[in-house]
Design an enzyme around this catalytic site. Structure first.
Site, short mmCIF file in Angstrom:
data_model
loop_
_atom_site.label_atom_id
_atom_site.label_comp_id
_atom_site.label_asym_id
_atom_site.label_seq_id
_atom_site.Cartn_x
_atom_site.Cartn_y
_atom_site.Cartn_z
N ARG A 182 0.83 -1.21 0.00
CA ARG A 182 0.00 0.00 0.00
C ARG A 182 0.87 1.26 0.00
NH1 ARG A 182 -5.18 -0.03 2.19
NH2 ARG A 182 -4.77 1.83 3.42
N ARG A 186 9.65 5.77 -3.34
CA ARG A 186 9.96 6.70 -4.43
C ARG A 186 11.42 7.12 -4.41
NH1 ARG A 186 5.35 10.00 -2.77
NH2 ARG A 186 3.51 9.08 -3.73
N ARG A 259 -8.55 -6.27 13.66
CA ARG A 259 -7.80 -5.42 14.57
C ARG A 259 -8.72 -4.27 14.96
NH1 ARG A 259 -3.97 -7.14 17.37
NH2 ARG A 259 -2.79 -5.17 17.43
N ARG A 290 0.29 5.85 16.33
CA ARG A 290 0.49 7.19 15.79
C ARG A 290 -0.28 8.21 16.59
NH1 ARG A 290 -2.40 5.75 9.99
NH2 ARG A 290 -4.37 5.11 10.88
N GLU A 316 -3.41 6.68 18.91
CA GLU A 316 -4.07 5.45 18.46
C GLU A 316 -3.35 4.23 19.04
OE1 GLU A 316 -4.66 5.19 14.24
OE2 GLU A 316 -5.50 7.22 14.15
N TYR A 364 -9.87 -5.06 3.25
CA TYR A 364 -9.16 -3.85 3.67
C TYR A 364 -9.37 -2.76 2.61
CZ TYR A 364 -5.05 -1.34 5.69
OH TYR A 364 -4.20 -0.43 6.28
N ASP A 366 -10.14 0.92 1.03
CA ASP A 366 -10.05 2.35 1.26
C ASP A 366 -11.41 2.96 0.93
OD1 ASP A 366 -7.42 2.53 2.12
OD2 ASP A 366 -6.63 2.59 0.08
N1 UDP Z 1 3.51 1.00 7.75
C1 UDP Z 1 4.74 0.98 8.36
N2 UDP Z 1 5.25 2.13 8.88
C2 UDP Z 1 4.59 3.30 8.83
C3 UDP Z 1 3.33 3.34 8.19
C4 UDP Z 1 2.81 2.16 7.68
O1 UDP Z 1 5.37 -0.06 8.45
O2 UDP Z 1 5.10 4.31 9.33
C5 UDP Z 1 2.97 -0.27 7.22
C6 UDP Z 1 2.11 -1.00 8.24
O3 UDP Z 1 2.31 -2.39 8.05
C7 UDP Z 1 0.72 -0.63 7.82
C8 UDP Z 1 0.85 -0.58 6.31
O4 UDP Z 1 2.15 -0.04 6.11
O5 UDP Z 1 -0.23 -1.58 8.24
C9 UDP Z 1 -0.20 0.24 5.61
O6 UDP Z 1 -0.17 1.54 6.13
P1 UDP Z 1 -1.34 2.56 5.89
O7 UDP Z 1 -0.87 3.89 6.30
O8 UDP Z 1 -1.83 2.38 4.50
O9 UDP Z 1 -2.42 2.04 6.92
P2 UDP Z 1 -3.82 2.71 7.37
O10 UDP Z 1 -3.74 4.18 7.13
O11 UDP Z 1 -4.89 2.01 6.57
O12 UDP Z 1 -3.88 2.38 8.81
#
Ligand code: UDP
Length: 383
Positions: A182, A186, A259, A290, A316, A364, A366
């Site tokens: 996801r 870059r 989760r 976060r 969170e 999952y 979006d």
């Molecule tokens: N992820 C990570 N570090 C970060 C942010 C995301 O390892 O700082 C990984 C983590 O496994 C997460 C996945 O990337 O479940 C997808 O992140 P995303 O931000 O898409 O998750 P969401 O916003 O749906 O919680």
């Protein structure tokens, strides 16, 4: 309100009962009404909008069930959603905090420069390749291997491992690789988290947006479908069910794992706590995943822009779902995917019930994908 008899002779008051006033249910309800159908929407929560619900606190729209940043490459979906709200030009650029070291996300040249001191894209690519080779990964089989082959071991250890294991409560080598895909990687200086043509936050909050979708539709809140199932099913010809699919079948084949997230909100007497909407804590010691500072999702709420002296933050905490908690993320690993497939087969046999959305399809999704999927259903269903 129209009344008519169905083929069993019962009086049905509505064409559709929509269980869940989140995005999937609200899109369907809106389109059904537009097509001249009668609809009743129910939700067990006291509010509409499902997990995109926002609540105003001191002039700030607080994302009560987790931060939602709308992003899509689907023009049809963008044109659809912008009928209901004007969007600001928020671009998601989270910051990762690893024991006080700050890194840019998604993984890009700023991240690589800070991590390794590399300056050019070639140097960054070479560093990633060197670490991938050293780890001996050819065909990534799980999230850990996928992550290392995308960004190398250092970034995996500092920015992925801790965050992911807190978020999912499972070791990275037992998680599916797709979760990490996801995130973009870059070799440019672009901090935009999403590879999306269209992105933003609805001005006035998501709740207002969903309210506009549900305009003129009967909505009953605080109604638990399962507590009133018999009466409710008799009210409509068809049910659009957006709750957890395993709950619908009374967990008869076993429970799907989710989760859950607990949010600890705080109103702070300062204008600026962290200078960014999202800061991810990527070590495994910090208990939260976060911190969201909601005012930064909006414009004109910064210290120079106006005189908002306060700020709202949400920590969170991720946890394994147990009955009574809110399910947020389906755990799409092998075991759960197999169980879901069994439930899906049961669902197919269920007459006059359509299962949809993140929980109804155990996917999952979006927000844009949920809307696209609801619009697909509308095309098939509302002829
Ligand atoms: N992820 C990570 N570090 C970060 C942010 C995301 O390892 O700082 C990984 C983590 O496994 C997460 C996945 O990337 O479940 C997808 O992140 P995303 O931000 O898409 O998750 P969401 O916003 O749906 O919680």
């Amino acid at each position: 309100m129209k009344k008519w008899k169905n083929n069993k002779g019962n009086i049905k008051m509505y064409d559709y009962l929509v269980v869940g006033a989140g995005l999937y249910g609200s899109v369907f309800a809106h389109e059904a009404k537009k097509a001249g159908k009668t609809v009743l929407v129910i939700d067990k929560r006291p509010n509409i909008a499902g997990n995109v619900y926002t609540e105003e606190v001191e002039g700030i729209h607080v994302h009560k069930y987790g931060a939602h940043i709308f992003h899509t490459n689907n023009k049809k979906v963008w044109e659809y959603i912008t009928q209901f709200a004007e969007f600001n030009r928020f671009t998601n650029s989270p910051v990762a905090n690893y024991h006080g070291e700050l890194y840019s996300l998604p993984f890009n040249m700023y991240t690589f420069n800070k991590m390794w001191g590399v300056v050019t894209p070639e140097e960054a690519a070479a560093k990633i390749e060197e670490q991938k080779q050293a780890a001996g990964i050819t065909e990534p089989k799980n999230l850990e291997e996928q992550a290392i082959s995308l960004v190398g071991t250092d970034i995996y250890e500092k920015l992925i491992k801790g965050y992911t294991e807190k978020q999912w409560g499972r070791p990275c080598d037992q998680l599916p690789a797709f979760i990490i895909k996801r995130l973009p990687v870059r070799l440019t200086f672009d901090n935009n988290y999403f590879n999306a043509l269209y992105q933003g936050i609805p001005i006035g909050g998501y709740t207002k947006m969903v309210e506009n979708m549900l305009d003129g539709i009967e909505v009953r809140l605080g109604i638990d479908y399962f507590e009133n199932r018999d009466q409710l099913d008799h009210l409509a010809n068809k049910v659009i069910y957006t709750g957890p699919i395993d709950a619908y079948f009374n967990f008869s084949l076993g429970t799907l794992e989710y989760r859950s997230v607990r949010f600890k909100d705080e109103l702070l007497d300062k204008p600026n706590f962290q200078g960014n909407a999202a800061v991810n804590y990527t070590d495994c010691e910090t208990p939260w995943t976060r911190i969201i500072e909601h005012k930064w999702f909006e414009f004109g709420k910064d210290a120079e822009g106006n005189d908002l002296p306060k700020t709202v933050i949400s920590r969170e905490y991720s946890s394994e779902w147990k009955p009574g908690d809110e399910p947020y993320y389906p755990v799409n690993d092998e075991k759960n995917s197999k169980l879901y497939e069994e439930y899906r087969r049961l669902a197919e046999k269920e007459q006059n019930v359509i299962f949809g959305g993140r929980l109804g399809e155990y996917k999952y999704y979006d927000m844009d994908a949920v809307i696209a999927s609801a619009l697909d259903l509308c095309e098939k269903e509302l002829i």
